[in-house]
Design an enzyme around this catalytic site. Sequence first.
Site, PDB file in Angstrom:
ATOM      1  N   SER A  11       0.819  -1.218   0.000  1.00 42.11           N
ATOM      2  CA  SER A  11       0.000   0.000   0.000  1.00 42.11           C
ATOM      3  C   SER A  11       0.846   1.259   0.000  1.00 42.11           C
ATOM      4  O   SER A  11       0.392   2.331  -0.409  1.00 42.11           O
ATOM      5  CB  SER A  11      -0.936   0.018   1.215  1.00 42.11           C
ATOM      6  OG  SER A  11      -0.191   0.088   2.431  1.00 42.11           O
ATOM      7  N   ARG A  12       2.118   1.133   0.453  1.00 43.88           N
ATOM      8  CA  ARG A  12       2.988   2.302   0.543  1.00 43.88           C
ATOM      9  C   ARG A  12       4.425   1.929   0.195  1.00 43.88           C
ATOM     10  O   ARG A  12       4.777   0.767   0.078  1.00 43.88           O
ATOM     11  CB  ARG A  12       2.963   2.877   1.964  1.00 43.88           C
ATOM     12  CG  ARG A  12       1.620   3.377   2.434  1.00 43.88           C
ATOM     13  CD  ARG A  12       1.717   3.997   3.815  1.00 43.88           C
ATOM     14  NE  ARG A  12       2.106   2.998   4.821  1.00 43.88           N
ATOM     15  CZ  ARG A  12       2.592   3.311   6.017  1.00 43.88           C
ATOM     16  NH1 ARG A  12       2.764   4.573   6.365  1.00 43.88           N
ATOM     17  NH2 ARG A  12       2.916   2.362   6.880  1.00 43.88           N
ATOM     18  N   VAL A  61       0.494 -10.390   7.667  1.00 50.35           N
ATOM     19  CA  VAL A  61       1.354 -11.504   7.268  1.00 50.35           C
ATOM     20  C   VAL A  61       1.847 -12.320   8.462  1.00 50.35           C
ATOM     21  O   VAL A  61       2.352 -13.432   8.283  1.00 50.35           O
ATOM     22  CB  VAL A  61       2.562 -11.029   6.426  1.00 50.35           C
ATOM     23  CG1 VAL A  61       2.098 -10.431   5.118  1.00 50.35           C
ATOM     24  CG2 VAL A  61       3.434 -10.049   7.213  1.00 50.35           C
ATOM     25  N   SER A 139      17.735  -6.112   2.952  1.00 53.50           N
ATOM     26  CA  SER A 139      18.269  -4.776   3.188  1.00 53.50           C
ATOM     27  C   SER A 139      19.784  -4.877   3.238  1.00 53.50           C
ATOM     28  O   SER A 139      20.331  -5.930   3.602  1.00 53.50           O
ATOM     29  CB  SER A 139      17.751  -4.212   4.515  1.00 53.50           C
ATOM     30  OG  SER A 139      18.474  -3.057   4.902  1.00 53.50           O
ATOM     31  N   TYR A 152      16.271  -5.429  13.435  1.00 52.82           N
ATOM     32  CA  TYR A 152      15.921  -5.308  12.015  1.00 52.82           C
ATOM     33  C   TYR A 152      16.967  -5.978  11.140  1.00 52.82           C
ATOM     34  O   TYR A 152      16.648  -6.747  10.225  1.00 52.82           O
ATOM     35  CB  TYR A 152      15.789  -3.828  11.652  1.00 52.82           C
ATOM     36  CG  TYR A 152      15.480  -3.569  10.194  1.00 52.82           C
ATOM     37  CD1 TYR A 152      14.202  -3.790   9.693  1.00 52.82           C
ATOM     38  CD2 TYR A 152      16.459  -3.081   9.334  1.00 52.82           C
ATOM     39  CE1 TYR A 152      13.908  -3.542   8.360  1.00 52.82           C
ATOM     40  CE2 TYR A 152      16.179  -2.830   8.001  1.00 52.82           C
ATOM     41  CZ  TYR A 152      14.895  -3.063   7.515  1.00 52.82           C
ATOM     42  OH  TYR A 152      14.618  -2.823   6.197  1.00 52.82           O
ATOM     43  N   THR A 155      16.671  -9.741  11.172  1.00 55.54           N
ATOM     44  CA  THR A 155      15.567 -10.265  10.351  1.00 55.54           C
ATOM     45  C   THR A 155      15.926 -10.240   8.878  1.00 55.54           C
ATOM     46  O   THR A 155      15.588 -11.159   8.126  1.00 55.54           O
ATOM     47  CB  THR A 155      14.262  -9.476  10.576  1.00 55.54           C
ATOM     48  OG1 THR A 155      14.406  -8.124  10.112  1.00 55.54           O
ATOM     49  CG2 THR A 155      13.867  -9.473  12.043  1.00 55.54           C
ATOM     50  N   ILE A 185      16.627   4.276   1.117  1.00 56.38           N
ATOM     51  CA  ILE A 185      15.549   4.579   0.180  1.00 56.38           C
ATOM     52  C   ILE A 185      14.608   5.617   0.782  1.00 56.38           C
ATOM     53  O   ILE A 185      14.299   5.580   1.984  1.00 56.38           O
ATOM     54  CB  ILE A 185      14.752   3.303  -0.174  1.00 56.38           C
ATOM     55  CG1 ILE A 185      15.699   2.184  -0.624  1.00 56.38           C
ATOM     56  CG2 ILE A 185      13.714   3.607  -1.255  1.00 56.38           C
ATOM     57  CD1 ILE A 185      16.504   2.491  -1.864  1.00 56.38           C
TER      58      ILE A 185
END
Length: 244
Positions: A11-12, A61, A139, A152, A155, A185
Amino acid sequence: MEKIALVTGSSRGIGRAVARELAHSGWAVCINYHERRDCAEALCKELSDEGCRVMVQQADVRSREQVEAMVAAVRRQFGDVSLLVNNAGISRQGLFQDVSEDLWREMFAVNVDGAFHACQAVLPAMLHQHEGTIVNISSIWGLRGASCEVAYACTKAAIVGLTRSLAMELAPSGIRVNCVAPGVIQTDMLKEVGEEIVPQLQEETPLGRLGTPEDIAHAVAFFADQRSSFVTGQVLTADGGFIL
């Protein structure tokens, strides 16, 4: 298999750009969202008005049941998913010693379990057809590590391991699994690092600019295209040279 794509968390940000890129390339696309129904429906209307085949489906999810229901909904409207883009993810900043068990588990539940659930939901059809494509979004922090983003980074490192291992397992069945590792980004997630840090990150990027969601969408589209049919198990860093 028909060109039917499911993009989680679309969605974004990066997911939105990926969904738009694929739709413009002739894919029927399921736009998945967790909370931002408004953004998902706006994108769906935009693409529908342009003649693209798109649908919107809510699913968290973290929930296997919701992911399986989403894949079933795609099957009913378009057919079996032939391209899965595991993009849904969350990020939090803070010192490692301040990371709570709940936050640690939430990060893994969304970023890793989410990909696990989605892969297992779409694989039966792909295995039956002996073809299919999975693109995972990792990433650069999963490749080099990141201070104050330990959870983060862990993961995203797991996503790299998932990509390479699953690619080896599924290659005999004609299913390709690849990964895009974005650099810095320009998305809402970047705002969490603080406005004062962004110029420094841009300066540290050899190309001298921050990436855009469209930069990552182009990389995903390459892996989705048959011109990359001999490419599997790869991690493409789209980072402007940040980790050179």
